[in-house]
Write an enzyme that holds these catalytic residues in place. Structure first.
Site, PDB file in Angstrom:
ATOM      1  N   GLY A 150       0.786  -1.232   0.000  1.00  0.00           N
ATOM      2  CA  GLY A 150       0.000   0.000   0.000  1.00  0.00           C
ATOM      3  C   GLY A 150       0.814   1.276   0.000  1.00  0.00           C
ATOM      4  O   GLY A 150       1.959   1.302   0.454  1.00  0.00           O
ATOM      5  N   ASN A 153      -1.462   7.218   1.502  1.00  0.00           N
ATOM      6  CA  ASN A 153      -2.510   8.253   1.534  1.00  0.00           C
ATOM      7  C   ASN A 153      -3.875   7.742   2.019  1.00  0.00           C
ATOM      8  O   ASN A 153      -4.627   8.492   2.609  1.00  0.00           O
ATOM      9  CB  ASN A 153      -2.637   8.940   0.169  1.00  0.00           C
ATOM     10  CG  ASN A 153      -2.917   7.976  -0.951  1.00  0.00           C
ATOM     11  OD1 ASN A 153      -2.747   6.766  -0.802  1.00  0.00           O
ATOM     12  ND2 ASN A 153      -3.347   8.497  -2.070  1.00  0.00           N
ATOM     13  N   SER A 178       2.419   0.997   3.773  1.00  0.00           N
ATOM     14  CA  SER A 178       3.561   1.910   3.654  1.00  0.00           C
ATOM     15  C   SER A 178       4.185   2.077   5.032  1.00  0.00           C
ATOM     16  O   SER A 178       3.480   2.128   6.040  1.00  0.00           O
ATOM     17  CB  SER A 178       3.072   3.254   3.132  1.00  0.00           C
ATOM     18  OG  SER A 178       4.063   4.233   3.345  1.00  0.00           O
ATOM     19  N   GLU A 250      -1.683   0.028  -9.301  1.00  0.00           N
ATOM     20  CA  GLU A 250      -2.410   1.297  -9.190  1.00  0.00           C
ATOM     21  C   GLU A 250      -1.373   2.371  -8.921  1.00  0.00           C
ATOM     22  O   GLU A 250      -0.885   2.510  -7.796  1.00  0.00           O
ATOM     23  CB  GLU A 250      -3.423   1.240  -8.039  1.00  0.00           C
ATOM     24  CG  GLU A 250      -4.547   0.253  -8.246  1.00  0.00           C
ATOM     25  CD  GLU A 250      -5.479   0.633  -9.378  1.00  0.00           C
ATOM     26  OE1 GLU A 250      -5.341   1.731  -9.946  1.00  0.00           O
ATOM     27  OE2 GLU A 250      -6.342  -0.187  -9.716  1.00  0.00           O
ATOM     28  N   CYS A 284      -4.008  10.075  -5.872  1.00  0.00           N
ATOM     29  CA  CYS A 284      -3.388   9.690  -7.145  1.00  0.00           C
ATOM     30  C   CYS A 284      -4.165  10.199  -8.356  1.00  0.00           C
ATOM     31  O   CYS A 284      -3.586  10.559  -9.368  1.00  0.00           O
ATOM     32  CB  CYS A 284      -3.271   8.179  -7.222  1.00  0.00           C
ATOM     33  SG  CYS A 284      -4.829   7.374  -6.855  1.00  0.00           S
ATOM     34  N   GLU A 458      -9.086  -2.136  -9.999  1.00  0.00           N
ATOM     35  CA  GLU A 458      -9.601  -2.469  -8.676  1.00  0.00           C
ATOM     36  C   GLU A 458     -11.105  -2.180  -8.669  1.00  0.00           C
ATOM     37  O   GLU A 458     -11.634  -1.474  -9.522  1.00  0.00           O
ATOM     38  CB  GLU A 458      -8.895  -1.648  -7.590  1.00  0.00           C
ATOM     39  CG  GLU A 458      -7.431  -2.033  -7.490  1.00  0.00           C
ATOM     40  CD  GLU A 458      -6.773  -1.624  -6.185  1.00  0.00           C
ATOM     41  OE1 GLU A 458      -6.701  -0.421  -5.908  1.00  0.00           O
ATOM     42  OE2 GLU A 458      -6.300  -2.527  -5.452  1.00  0.00           O
TER      43      GLU A 458
END
Ligand code: NDP
Length: 484
Positions: A150, A153, A178, A250, A284, A458
């Site tokens: 991941g 954000n 993250s 992604e 993103c 996704e």
């Protein structure tokens, strides 16, 4: 709230610690205070996570989809009951204001679990009639062990956007958050167990890129789903390709938001705000290249600046706050560097542009105008509250310029002319387009990018294809004819 987790990792249904791993301090972006410490996964932790997931997946994949789905629905219901607590934790992890996290994070995770929980029982193959009474059928089988990695954000949302389809399709998942936001996924792991998910099916391991890389390179891992930057995506995709693994990527974007002079100005300004300043610009799919038709530039900028003045920058735990800090000092410095580049390359600073003094990683919402296509701020993903305003004259010109990017995650168009709106989105090369709106991400619709912005999708029914593989079974009803 006590933000220190019981231990760093969650494996085989329980917290587990190994302080031999590199320590990772968790920092609250609003104050810069250390609010927790976790340890990066050691090879022993990674081994345990993989072994338990492989073991658990065998029984899980033989359950019916409806049974699996029921557990996901229970997890969704617990998440909804605990939305307040999970939102506060998301705010500590990311610094995003509670006025956002209460509505956009745990709730999005629950939406996704409900959607895939409902869908799980409908994942079937097909019957294919053939000549002479023979036939074939297909089975949609799970891939096995999936790894989710991941970005920082949306840690709660990302963990469930990956876990829900993976689990619904009968896979196990190891999730590596993250290093910047390691807390939220652990709560999701706890909730899964409470909902009745068998131990081992959703393991969380902490760590830096090297832990992600160790997982991606392990031959026992069948699929990798990454949410992250293009440079990381390149590395992870290459590593997965060397072992012919399935991937979902992604990645980043530099999406265009195109505003025609016939658009409802107030809505267009709202769209531009959502496309650049929600989550302090750390999204993103943000529409960071705002193309405004020449005739309305002055009116658009004036109204935008008025509206930005109404942003309430401050303590993200205060419900009135609408604009929080950047996630980290590192990200703040990256954006400040882009601001300097914008000025040096001749863009005009309309508002903002400075870090806010005091504790925490606050930055003023920033708008540049007179931006041209060649400027760095118009080409590279900034991932912060920096809007670049460009102008255009006509449709043909703006389509060419909007598509002149290596990315292709999203795009938006504001216009009152509905034919033009559809002409525009047909011509734009991006995975997600918005007409008179921006940044909606309902679980029912596929989400993902064209070009460098990603591979696979996704959410929605489309995700099922990315978490299953098809087996074809040929059935002969008569005798077998052989040449000798
Ligand atoms: P990074 O690409 O830096 O990191 C993403 C994840 O990958 C992190 O967990 C990171 O670990 C891990 N990682 C880094 N190197 C490797 C490696 N070699 N092998 C395996 N894993 C690795 O992205 P950020 O966390 O900085 O997130 C911001 C980026 O994410 C932006 O570009 C943004 O556009 C993109 N993003 C895309 C979204 C989408 O859906 N398309 C949504 C949200 C963000 P660690 O952090 O510990 O280094």
């Amino acid at each position: 709230m006590n933000t220190q987790p019981i231990a760093s990792h969650f494996i085989n249904g329980a917290y587990i610690e190994d302080i031999q791993g590199q320590p990772i301090d968790v920092i609250y972006p609003a104050t810069g205070d250390v609010i927790a410490r976790v340890y990066s996964a050691t090879p022993d932790i990674i081994q345990r996570a993989i072994e338990s997931a492989i073991q658990a997946q065998i029984a899980w994949s033989s359950m019916s989809g409806t049974e699996r789905g029921r557990i996901l629905l229970r997890a969704a219901s617990i998440i909804r009951q605990r939305n307040d607590e999970l939102s506060v934790l998301e705010t500590y992890d990311t610094g995003k204001p509670l006025s956002e996290t209460l509505y956009a994070d745990a709730t999005s995770a629950a939406d996704c679990l409900e959607y895939f929980g409902g869908l799980a029982g409908t994942i079937t193959g097909e019957h294919i009639p053939l000549a002479d009474g023979n036939w074939a059928y297909t089975r949609r089988e799970p891939l096995g062990l999936c790894v989710g990695i991941g970005a920082w954000n949306y840690p709660t949302q990302i963990s469930c956007w990956k876990a829900a389809p993976a689990l619904a399709c009968g896979n196990a998942m190891i999730f590596k958050p993250s290093e910047t936001t390691p807390l939220c996924a652990l709560k999701i792991a706890e909730i899964f167990i409470e909902a009745g998910l068998p131990a081992g099916l959703y393991n969380v391991v902490q760590g830096l890129g090297d832990v992600g890389a160790a997982l991606v390179n392990d031959p026992r891992v069948n699929k990798v789903s990454l949410t992250g930057s293009v440079p990381t995506g390149r590395k992870v995709y290459a590593a997965a390709a060397s072992q012919m693994k399935q991937v979902t990527m992604e990645l980043g974007g530099k999406s265009p938001l195109i505003i025609f002079d016939d658009a409802n100005l107030e809505n267009a300004v709202s769209g531009a705000i959502l496309a650049n300043f929600y989550s302090t610009g750390q999204i993103c799919s943000n529409g960071t290249r705002v193309f405004v038709q020449q005739g309305i530039l002055k009116a658009f900028l004036a109204r935008l600046v008025d509206r930005l003045d109404q942003a309430i920058v401050g303590d993200p735990q205060n419900l009135k706050t609408t604009f929080g800090p950047m996630v980290s000092k590192r990200q703040l410095d990256i954006v400040l560097n882009y601001i300097e580049k914008g000025k040096a390359e001749g863009a005009r600073l309309v508002t903002g542009g400075k870090a806010i003094s005091g504790p925490g990683y606050y930055l003023q919402p920033t708008i540049f105008c007179d931006v041209t296509d060649e400027m760095t701020i118009a080409k590279e993903e900034v991932f912060g509250p920096l809007m670049s305003v460009l102008t255009f004259d006509n449709e043909t010109e703006v389509i060419t310029r909007a598509n002149a990017t290596e990315f292709g995650l999203a795009a938006g168009v504001f216009t009152a002319d509905i034919s033009r709106a559809h002409r525009m989105v047909n011509a734009i090369k991006a995975g997600t387009c918005f007409i008179n709106s921006y940044n909606d991400a309902p679980v029912e619709a596929p989400f993902g990018g064209f070009n460098m912005s990603g591979v696979g999708r996704e959410n929605s029914k489309a995700a099922v294809a990315h978490y299953t593989q098809i087996k074809s079974v040929f059935v002969r009803m008569g005798d077998v004819d052989a040449p000798f």
